[in-house]
Write a protein that holds these residues in place. Structure first.
Motif, PDB file in Angstrom:
ATOM      1  N   LEU A  55       0.831  -1.205   0.000  1.00 39.74           N
ATOM      2  CA  LEU A  55       0.000   0.000   0.000  1.00 39.74           C
ATOM      3  C   LEU A  55       0.864   1.252   0.000  1.00 39.74           C
ATOM      4  CD1 LEU A  55      -2.848  -1.000   2.460  1.00 39.74           C
ATOM      5  CD2 LEU A  55      -3.060  -0.503   0.023  1.00 39.74           C
ATOM      6  N   GLU A  56       1.952   1.227   0.770  1.00 47.41           N
ATOM      7  CA  GLU A  56       2.847   2.377   0.811  1.00 47.41           C
ATOM      8  C   GLU A  56       3.496   2.612  -0.550  1.00 47.41           C
ATOM      9  OE1 GLU A  56       4.317   5.703   2.344  1.00 47.41           O
ATOM     10  OE2 GLU A  56       2.978   4.346   3.409  1.00 47.41           O
ATOM     11  N   SER A  57       3.905   1.536  -1.215  1.00 51.48           N
ATOM     12  CA  SER A  57       4.524   1.708  -2.533  1.00 51.48           C
ATOM     13  C   SER A  57       3.498   2.155  -3.569  1.00 51.48           C
ATOM     14  CB  SER A  57       5.206   0.419  -2.984  1.00 51.48           C
ATOM     15  OG  SER A  57       4.250  -0.580  -3.275  1.00 51.48           O
ATOM     16  N   MET A  58       2.251   1.773  -3.408  1.00 53.80           N
ATOM     17  CA  MET A  58       1.209   2.200  -4.351  1.00 53.80           C
ATOM     18  C   MET A  58       0.837   3.662  -4.140  1.00 53.80           C
ATOM     19  SD  MET A  58      -1.108  -1.247  -4.300  1.00 53.80           S
ATOM     20  CE  MET A  58      -2.474  -0.553  -5.199  1.00 53.80           C
ATOM     21  N   ARG A  59       1.046   4.169  -2.924  1.00 57.20           N
ATOM     22  CA  ARG A  59       0.745   5.578  -2.667  1.00 57.20           C
ATOM     23  C   ARG A  59       1.823   6.498  -3.223  1.00 57.20           C
ATOM     24  NH1 ARG A  59      -1.016   3.519   2.736  1.00 57.20           N
ATOM     25  NH2 ARG A  59      -3.285   3.545   2.661  1.00 57.20           N
ATOM     26  N   ALA A  60       3.031   5.990  -3.406  1.00 56.70           N
ATOM     27  CA  ALA A  60       4.127   6.806  -3.925  1.00 56.70           C
ATOM     28  C   ALA A  60       3.855   7.130  -5.391  1.00 56.70           C
ATOM     29  CB  ALA A  60       5.446   6.047  -3.781  1.00 56.70           C
ATOM     30  N   PRO A  61       4.184   8.342  -5.825  1.00 55.51           N
ATOM     31  CA  PRO A  61       3.956   8.694  -7.235  1.00 55.51           C
ATOM     32  C   PRO A  61       4.864   7.880  -8.146  1.00 55.51           C
ATOM     33  CG  PRO A  61       5.099  10.453  -6.087  1.00 55.51           C
ATOM     34  CD  PRO A  61       4.738   9.435  -5.054  1.00 55.51           C
TER      35      PRO A  61
END
Length: 108
Positions: A55-61
């Motif tokens: 989820l954290e990597s998906m939130r990164a642009p």
């Protein structure tokens, strides 16, 4: 260095390692069912950590050029249409349908 805190899989209360039962909720902590529950609890913890990382990597642009490549890699792109070509199977099917229609018209 201190040992990691051991938590009850049922109520999450801390307990001393090697205890036969949780002091807070009384759940039995020994036996094959307790071992399997401990394994499942550890897997759930690992999966939650992995999900949080994803989820954290998906939130990164995303970088500018990787949007289309990322979608294609996951199958989100539209599938390519196959060109309509005559194959042996298609020819036999058409010829069979033509014969069937001619037999019906002769019968009628």
């Amino acid at each position: 260095m201190t040992a990691p805190e051991v938590l009850c899989p049922a109520c999450r209360a801390p307990f001393a390692p090697g205890a036969a039962a949780c002091p807070a909720c009384g759940i039995r902590l020994v036996g094959p069912d307790a071992v399997r529950l401990w394994q499942v609890d550890q897997q759930i913890t690992a999966l939650r950590a992995e999900a949080a990382g994803l989820l954290e990597s998906m939130r990164a642009p995303l970088p500018a050029g990787s949007v289309g490549a990322s979608a294609a890699a996951h199958g989100a792109a539209q599938p390519e249409r196959r060109a309509a070509t005559l194959t042996g199977q298609g020819l036999l099917l058409g010829f069979g349908a033509l014969l069937l229609l001619s037999a019906v018209s002769v019968f009628v």
